[in-house]
Scaffold this motif. Sequence first.
Motif: not given
Length: 156
Positions: A107-136
Amino acid sequence: MADHYLEVISLVERLHRQFLEVIKLELDGLGVRDINNVQALMLFNIGDAEMTVGELSLRGCYLGSNVSYNVKKMVENGYLAQERSVHDRRSIHVKLTGKGRKLRDRLSGMHERHLKLLKQTAVTETDLETVAMTLRRLERFWMHTGDLAARSVVAA
């Protein structure tokens, strides 16, 4: 604000369900049939830790699932080992077995694949940080609101 607030609540639930579907597809692809997607998510969240069933309930979000039942099934299928606490015989500690660690690693391998694929989208690390902060922040708000509601019921 009301529309966005309600949209966030709806999105969180939909994203959780969609993620469970992603896990189900991963399990199907691996040919794993003796554990379901909710159990696999619980297993992943346990990781290398040893924790009580109560701690597992607090740590995860397993919509509508019975944590004790799922732990029992994972023990029966060899993914978890359990033992009673030496300090409190009512408390049961669980940890991954070799079989559980192997699936967690996959399952960790699945997450690693998803992270690589996510880098090919418009979603940035900053976007993820902002979402995580807001959800917390929402989590803290709801915990505080729940505490206030519980106190007002007791006071009434």
